[in-house]
Motif scaffolding. Structure first.
Motif, PDB file in Angstrom:
ATOM      1  N   SER A 131       0.916  -1.177  -0.030  1.00 60.87           N
ATOM      2  CA  SER A 131      -0.108   0.015  -0.099  1.00 60.87           C
ATOM      3  C   SER A 131       0.997   1.168   0.231  1.00 60.87           C
ATOM      4  CB  SER A 131      -0.915  -0.024   1.183  1.00 60.87           C
ATOM      5  OG  SER A 131      -1.412   1.395   1.327  1.00 60.87           O
ATOM      6  N   ALA A 152      -0.656   4.207   0.932  1.00 57.08           N
ATOM      7  CA  ALA A 152      -1.402   5.127   1.473  1.00 57.08           C
ATOM      8  C   ALA A 152      -0.248   6.145   2.304  1.00 57.08           C
ATOM      9  CB  ALA A 152      -2.219   4.555   2.748  1.00 57.08           C
ATOM     10  N   THR A 179      -4.402   1.905  -4.114  1.00 53.53           N
ATOM     11  CA  THR A 179      -4.032   2.374  -2.651  1.00 53.53           C
ATOM     12  C   THR A 179      -3.606   3.855  -2.846  1.00 53.53           C
ATOM     13  OG1 THR A 179      -1.793   1.724  -2.440  1.00 53.53           O
ATOM     14  CG2 THR A 179      -3.625   0.420  -1.902  1.00 53.53           C
ATOM     15  N   ASP A 235      -3.729   7.798  -2.789  1.00 53.90           N
ATOM     16  CA  ASP A 235      -4.570   8.569  -2.248  1.00 53.90           C
ATOM     17  C   ASP A 235      -4.515   9.991  -2.827  1.00 53.90           C
ATOM     18  OD1 ASP A 235      -4.977  10.230   1.080  1.00 53.90           O
ATOM     19  OD2 ASP A 235      -5.996  10.342  -0.750  1.00 53.90           O
TER      20      ASP A 235
END
Lengths: 212, 10
Positions: free
Chosen positions: A28, A30, A85, A87
């Motif tokens: 990920s 993020a 993932t 953002d």
């Protein structure tokens, strides 16, 4: 080579590896600004074109290949492999406001008005502001994962150590490169408020969260 | 500025 430059390079390498492992292991990205990572890939590409033309040392060439490889691997993971993932809503810094002025400045203020030298100067100026999208994203989300703060700490520490390297080289070798020094000081100053938060919060085991 | 275009730093 001196201890400050060596530890600076190792701190930089550590930051790059920490980020790569964080994204790879957690699958990920993020909280990571893809824009900053693209800027770093541009910084390395424009600065290390001399890989093909000038051989300085095995260390120098190896590190350049590693930096470029990791930078593109990170961008690939953010925008391709784990793009679900990413953002994008919080990664909204307008990078054109960085690239255009930096490009103009590199053409105006440089050591030599040649293609390679202007690219190198552009890379030095761009690196000093390349972390802004990441810091902006953290200010928007109001927090950062602890591993991300370790990444930022190593990244900020690397250029701070380079400043000591430039003091060392001026004193012992009479060498100084004003463009690199000014950009390096600006770059380190941009990390100061993060350094404060890192030392007062993360090192005390707290999570890094900004007053939203 | 006097040319310093042999950059040996990363």
């Amino acid at each position: 080579m001196n201890i400050f430059r060596l530890t600076g390079d190792l701190s930089h390498l550590a930051a790059i590896i920490i980020l790569l492992l964080k994204i790879w292991k957690s699958r990920s990205c993020a909280g990571i600004s893809g824009k900053s990572q693209i800027l770093f890939a541009i910084v390395f590409t424009t600065r290390y074109l001399d890989l093909l033309s000038t051989f300085i040392s095995l260390y120098n060439s190896c590190m350049k290949v590693i930096y470029i490889g990791c930078a593109y691997a990170t961008v690939y993971m953010i925008y391709m492999k784990f793009r679900a993932t990413y953002d994008g809503n919080h990664d909204s810094f307008r990078v054109e406001f960085l690239v255009v002025p930096v490009g103009g400045l590199a053409v105006l203020i440089n050591h030599d008005f040649s293609f390679m030298e202007i690219l190198w100067t552009f890379s030095i100026y761009l690196e000093s502001v390349a972390i802004l999208p990441q810091l902006f994203m953290i200010s928007k989300t109001g927090e950062a994962e602890t591993i991300t703060t370790h990444y930022l700490f190593c990244l900020g520490l690397y250029r701070a150590l380079y400043i000591f390297n430039w003091v060392w080289r001026f004193y012992f070798e009479g060498f100084f490169d004003l463009i690199a020094i000014v950009a390096g000081v600006v770059q380190t100053i941009l990390y100061c408020d993060f350094f404060y938060l890192y030392v007062t919060k993360v090192l005390k085991g707290k999570k890094l969260s900004l007053p939203a | 500025v006097i040319g310093r275009t042999q950059h040996d730093e990363l």
